[in-house]
Motif scaffolding. Structure first.
Motif, PDB file in Angstrom:
ATOM      1  N   ALA A  47       0.829  -1.205   0.000  1.00  0.00           N
ATOM      2  CA  ALA A  47       0.000   0.000   0.000  1.00  0.00           C
ATOM      3  C   ALA A  47       0.865   1.258   0.000  1.00  0.00           C
ATOM      4  CB  ALA A  47      -0.928  -0.006   1.205  1.00  0.00           C
ATOM      5  N   ALA A  48       1.955   1.242   0.798  1.00  0.00           N
ATOM      6  CA  ALA A  48       2.826   2.406   0.890  1.00  0.00           C
ATOM      7  C   ALA A  48       3.618   2.631  -0.391  1.00  0.00           C
ATOM      8  CB  ALA A  48       3.772   2.240   2.075  1.00  0.00           C
ATOM      9  N   ARG A  49       3.860   1.555  -1.155  1.00  0.00           N
ATOM     10  CA  ARG A  49       4.624   1.675  -2.405  1.00  0.00           C
ATOM     11  C   ARG A  49       3.746   1.959  -3.616  1.00  0.00           C
ATOM     12  NH1 ARG A  49       8.708  -3.548  -1.698  1.00  0.00           N
ATOM     13  NH2 ARG A  49      10.016  -2.635  -0.051  1.00  0.00           N
ATOM     14  N   GLN A  50       2.445   1.967  -3.426  1.00  0.00           N
ATOM     15  CA  GLN A  50       1.536   2.251  -4.531  1.00  0.00           C
ATOM     16  C   GLN A  50       1.819   3.656  -5.094  1.00  0.00           C
ATOM     17  OE1 GLN A  50      -0.739   0.878  -6.451  1.00  0.00           O
ATOM     18  NE2 GLN A  50      -1.376   2.813  -7.365  1.00  0.00           N
ATOM     19  N   ARG A  51       1.880   3.765  -6.420  1.00  0.00           N
ATOM     20  CA  ARG A  51       2.121   5.082  -7.022  1.00  0.00           C
ATOM     21  C   ARG A  51       0.972   6.025  -6.683  1.00  0.00           C
ATOM     22  NH1 ARG A  51       0.647   2.244 -11.759  1.00  0.00           N
ATOM     23  NH2 ARG A  51       2.831   1.778 -12.154  1.00  0.00           N
ATOM     24  N   PRO A  52       1.275   7.259  -6.365  1.00  0.00           N
ATOM     25  CA  PRO A  52       0.211   8.202  -6.001  1.00  0.00           C
ATOM     26  C   PRO A  52      -0.619   8.607  -7.211  1.00  0.00           C
ATOM     27  CG  PRO A  52       2.345   9.303  -6.018  1.00  0.00           C
ATOM     28  CD  PRO A  52       2.620   7.847  -6.232  1.00  0.00           C
ATOM     29  N   SER A  53      -1.881   8.889  -6.946  1.00  0.00           N
ATOM     30  CA  SER A  53      -2.778   9.399  -7.981  1.00  0.00           C
ATOM     31  C   SER A  53      -2.505  10.896  -8.155  1.00  0.00           C
ATOM     32  CB  SER A  53      -4.223   9.155  -7.550  1.00  0.00           C
ATOM     33  OG  SER A  53      -4.471   9.779  -6.305  1.00  0.00           O
ATOM     34  N   PRO A  54      -3.141  11.555  -9.121  1.00  0.00           N
ATOM     35  CA  PRO A  54      -2.879  12.989  -9.340  1.00  0.00           C
ATOM     36  C   PRO A  54      -3.070  13.856  -8.105  1.00  0.00           C
ATOM     37  CG  PRO A  54      -4.037  12.073 -11.216  1.00  0.00           C
ATOM     38  CD  PRO A  54      -3.989  10.990 -10.186  1.00  0.00           C
ATOM     39  N   ASP A  55      -3.901  13.423  -7.152  1.00  0.00           N
ATOM     40  CA  ASP A  55      -4.096  14.224  -5.929  1.00  0.00           C
ATOM     41  C   ASP A  55      -3.148  13.803  -4.800  1.00  0.00           C
ATOM     42  OD1 ASP A  55      -5.179  11.791  -5.365  1.00  0.00           O
ATOM     43  OD2 ASP A  55      -7.145  12.534  -4.753  1.00  0.00           O
ATOM     44  N   ASN A  56      -2.090  13.036  -5.158  1.00  0.00           N
ATOM     45  CA  ASN A  56      -1.052  12.610  -4.217  1.00  0.00           C
ATOM     46  C   ASN A  56      -1.544  11.626  -3.157  1.00  0.00           C
ATOM     47  OD1 ASN A  56       1.142  13.830  -5.365  1.00  0.00           O
ATOM     48  ND2 ASN A  56       1.177  15.588  -3.983  1.00  0.00           N
ATOM     49  N   VAL A  57      -2.590  10.871  -3.453  1.00  0.00           N
ATOM     50  CA  VAL A  57      -3.078   9.834  -2.548  1.00  0.00           C
ATOM     51  C   VAL A  57      -2.717   8.458  -3.113  1.00  0.00           C
ATOM     52  CG1 VAL A  57      -5.096   8.807  -1.450  1.00  0.00           C
ATOM     53  CG2 VAL A  57      -4.965  11.283  -1.740  1.00  0.00           C
ATOM     54  N   ARG A  58      -2.150   7.616  -2.278  1.00  0.00           N
ATOM     55  CA  ARG A  58      -1.779   6.246  -2.676  1.00  0.00           C
ATOM     56  C   ARG A  58      -2.943   5.328  -2.292  1.00  0.00           C
ATOM     57  NH1 ARG A  58       3.992   6.147  -3.429  1.00  0.00           N
ATOM     58  NH2 ARG A  58       4.968   8.043  -2.577  1.00  0.00           N
ATOM     59  N   ARG A  59      -3.782   5.019  -3.264  1.00  0.00           N
ATOM     60  CA  ARG A  59      -5.016   4.269  -2.995  1.00  0.00           C
ATOM     61  C   ARG A  59      -4.837   2.775  -3.296  1.00  0.00           C
ATOM     62  NH1 ARG A  59      -6.774   9.186  -5.121  1.00  0.00           N
ATOM     63  NH2 ARG A  59      -8.344  10.256  -3.826  1.00  0.00           N
ATOM     64  N   THR A  60      -5.280   1.926  -2.364  1.00  0.00           N
ATOM     65  CA  THR A  60      -5.282   0.478  -2.577  1.00  0.00           C
ATOM     66  C   THR A  60      -6.513  -0.131  -1.920  1.00  0.00           C
ATOM     67  OG1 THR A  60      -3.878   0.225  -0.620  1.00  0.00           O
ATOM     68  CG2 THR A  60      -2.779   0.149  -2.760  1.00  0.00           C
ATOM     69  N   ARG A  61      -6.873  -1.305  -2.377  1.00  0.00           N
ATOM     70  CA  ARG A  61      -8.000  -2.041  -1.778  1.00  0.00           C
ATOM     71  C   ARG A  61      -7.637  -3.527  -1.766  1.00  0.00           C
ATOM     72  NH1 ARG A  61     -12.571  -0.973  -5.119  1.00  0.00           N
ATOM     73  NH2 ARG A  61     -12.843   0.967  -3.946  1.00  0.00           N
ATOM     74  N   PHE A  62      -7.731  -4.119  -0.590  1.00  0.00           N
ATOM     75  CA  PHE A  62      -7.355  -5.517  -0.421  1.00  0.00           C
ATOM     76  C   PHE A  62      -8.524  -6.317   0.164  1.00  0.00           C
ATOM     77  CE2 PHE A  62      -3.525  -3.011  -0.122  1.00  0.00           C
ATOM     78  CZ  PHE A  62      -2.599  -3.720  -0.866  1.00  0.00           C
ATOM     79  N   ALA A  63      -8.634  -7.559  -0.268  1.00  0.00           N
ATOM     80  CA  ALA A  63      -9.549  -8.503   0.373  1.00  0.00           C
ATOM     81  C   ALA A  63      -8.728  -9.442   1.241  1.00  0.00           C
ATOM     82  CB  ALA A  63     -10.324  -9.300  -0.667  1.00  0.00           C
ATOM     83  N   VAL A  64      -9.234  -9.729   2.429  1.00  0.00           N
ATOM     84  CA  VAL A  64      -8.609 -10.698   3.336  1.00  0.00           C
ATOM     85  C   VAL A  64      -9.626 -11.810   3.564  1.00  0.00           C
ATOM     86  CG1 VAL A  64      -7.631 -11.083   5.610  1.00  0.00           C
ATOM     87  CG2 VAL A  64      -7.196  -8.923   4.418  1.00  0.00           C
ATOM     88  N   VAL A  65      -9.252 -13.031   3.248  1.00  0.00           N
ATOM     89  CA  VAL A  65     -10.202 -14.148   3.207  1.00  0.00           C
ATOM     90  C   VAL A  65      -9.809 -15.223   4.218  1.00  0.00           C
ATOM     91  CG1 VAL A  65     -11.192 -15.961   1.757  1.00  0.00           C
ATOM     92  CG2 VAL A  65     -10.739 -13.690   0.793  1.00  0.00           C
TER      93      VAL A  65
END
Length: 473
Positions: A47-65
């Protein structure tokens, strides 16, 4: 926002796991080896290494099963909370549990990681994943889930964030597990034919076996995080079966399955033949049958003195008894036991007439050349006790019950696959129950025919003998 600060040191196997970019990665190890914590940290790292979007937010979504809601809440969610409670909104109070981690990373960007916790334990549960748009997913205790869930998840990752927000820098599936049995999809993928883009990592055992018992393994991982040190693992040895120790403490593949065993009397090391069994010449076979569209036949041989050999298991799915008998059982008997006579017994329900052509299962078997009688009862308690009476008979060198190693479904059923339904005194109907029902009918007949004490001579390592003609057909 307050920055999230965590201290985490990856053990050697887990460090290799973190350094891999394989699309699907799995870690297998003993109890308490730090697997779940590593999965939580892997989510945070990605999540921390995700490239930032144009608004400088690094967005991710994970499922934990995980396989059940109870396990999800009391183990998986708790581990997540223990590590990541700072700055987190959630998890929510009711399923599906969701969590949101928002943090200022101190480099002008912000972290926005969404985590969805799901309980999935059946192949049909895969449809619950159809609408998910995920960056990645974590399967906790993967040995408890069917492969259909794994396959479905690989199609849902890599879909968030959308391209307009930069797309995912990394996507994939991570998994952790205690060792499954050798018939499991994990074993096939990790040890036999690893799919392209998959990688598996195996941690050292927590304990080492020695002539005097079990010793701490100096290479065990996560030792420094155990408040009791190696005693955490050593004190779990007492009162456990060899199979349980093999799987959970030695970290080896083993035939240990969940569920309350129907046969706690069964001992895998005592009751499975060390070499292929051969039928004893001059002694008849007893065939046990279970009917329905999942027909099953077990070939046994009761021996004078109160012993029971279980030689073969035959089963099919989506097949009637007529075709099963003629295309599967009869050819097998002709090929392997042409010189043996037999007695054939089955579920008393097989005397009921079908609504289609009014023939009974017993009549179909007779027409196939296998005259079959109904067992004296189909009461479960009597059937279970018939098998248990052989399991508890004999002595250390010559058990009264001996199972040929080729009977893989019966064996895995004995180890827990054939188990009691939840909150019930009746077995669960599953892929193991049909062959075990068939075995019980054969055991009932064998029990009725035995009057003498257990013999003291053994045939444990008899080689399979060729034969020329099937006298019983």
């Amino acid at each position: 926002m307050k920055q999230l600060r965590l201290t985490y040191r990856a053990e050697p196997t887990l460090a290799a796991f973190h350094n891999s970019n394989a699309f699907v990665r799995g870690v297998m190890g003993p109890l308490g080896s730090g697997k779940s914590s590593a999965m939580c940290m892997e989510i945070l790292i990605r999540a921390a290494r995700q490239r930032p979007s144009p608004d400088n937010v690094r967005r991710t979504r994970f499922a934990v099963v995980r396989n059940t809601q109870a396990e999800l809440r009391t183990t998986t969610v708790k581990t997540w909370q223990d590590w990541l409670s700072q700055g987190e909104r959630g998890p929510s109070a009711s399923p599906p549990f969701t969590s949101r981690l928002r943090q200022d990373l101190g480099d002008t960007t912000k972290l926005d990681a969404e985590v969805i916790f799901l309980a999935l334990n059946r192949a049909e549960d895969a449809k619950k994943l159809l609408s998910l748009e995920l960056t990645g997913a974590w399967i906790n205790e993967a040995r408890e889930l069917p492969y259909d869930i794994v396959s479905a998840l690989t199609g849902r990752v890599g879909r968030y964030p959308p391209k307009r927000l930069g797309g995912p820098s990394w996507s994939g599936l991570i998994m952790d597990t205690n060792p499954p049995d050798t018939g499991h999809w994990w074993f096939r993928a990790a040890e036999q034919e690893t799919p392209q883009g998959w990688a598996f990592f195996t941690q050292p055992p927590a304990l080492l076996a020695s002539d005097s018992g079990y010793l701490p393994n100096p290479q065990a991982e996560n030792l420094e995080n155990q408040p009791l040190g190696a005693d955490y693992w050593l004190r779990q040895v007492h009162g456990k079966s060899n199979q349980w120790i093999k799987v959970h403490l030695l970290g080896q593949y083993g035939d240990l399955m969940p569920g309350k065993q129907v046969y706690p009397e069964y001992d895998d090391e005592h009751h499975v033949a060390l070499e292929p069994l051969g039928a004893v010449a001059g002694t008849e076979l007893v065939l046990g049958w279970d009917f329905g569209l999942t027909p099953a036949c077990v070939i046994t041989q009761p021996l004078p003195g109160g012993r029971l050999l279980v030689l073969n298991e035959l089963a099919e799915t989506s097949m009637g008894i007529r075709r099963f008998a003629r295309s599967t059982v009869v050819p097998f008997l002709r090929c392997h036991y042409p010189d043996h006579t037999f007695t054939s017994v089955g579920d008393p329900a097989g005397t009921a007439r079908a609504q289609t052509d009014e023939r009974t299962c017993m009549e179909e078997l007779a027409k196939a050349g296998i005259p079959t009688r109904p067992a004296r009862t189909n009461a479960f308690a009597a059937r279970r006790e018939a098998v248990a009476s052989f399991l508890t008979g004999g002595h250390d060198d010559v058990p009264a019950f001996l199972l040929d190693g080729s009977c893989a479904i019966l064996r895995r059923g004995f180890l827990g696959g054939y188990c009691f339904a939840e909150n019930s005194d009746r077995p669960e109907k599953n892929s193991y129950s049909h062959l075990h029902d068939a075995l019980q009918y054969a055991a009932l007949h064998a029990q009725d025919s035995h009057e003498r004490p257990v013999a003291r001579r053994g045939i444990r390592r008899r080689e399979r003998q060729p034969a020329d003609g099937f006298a019983g057909y």
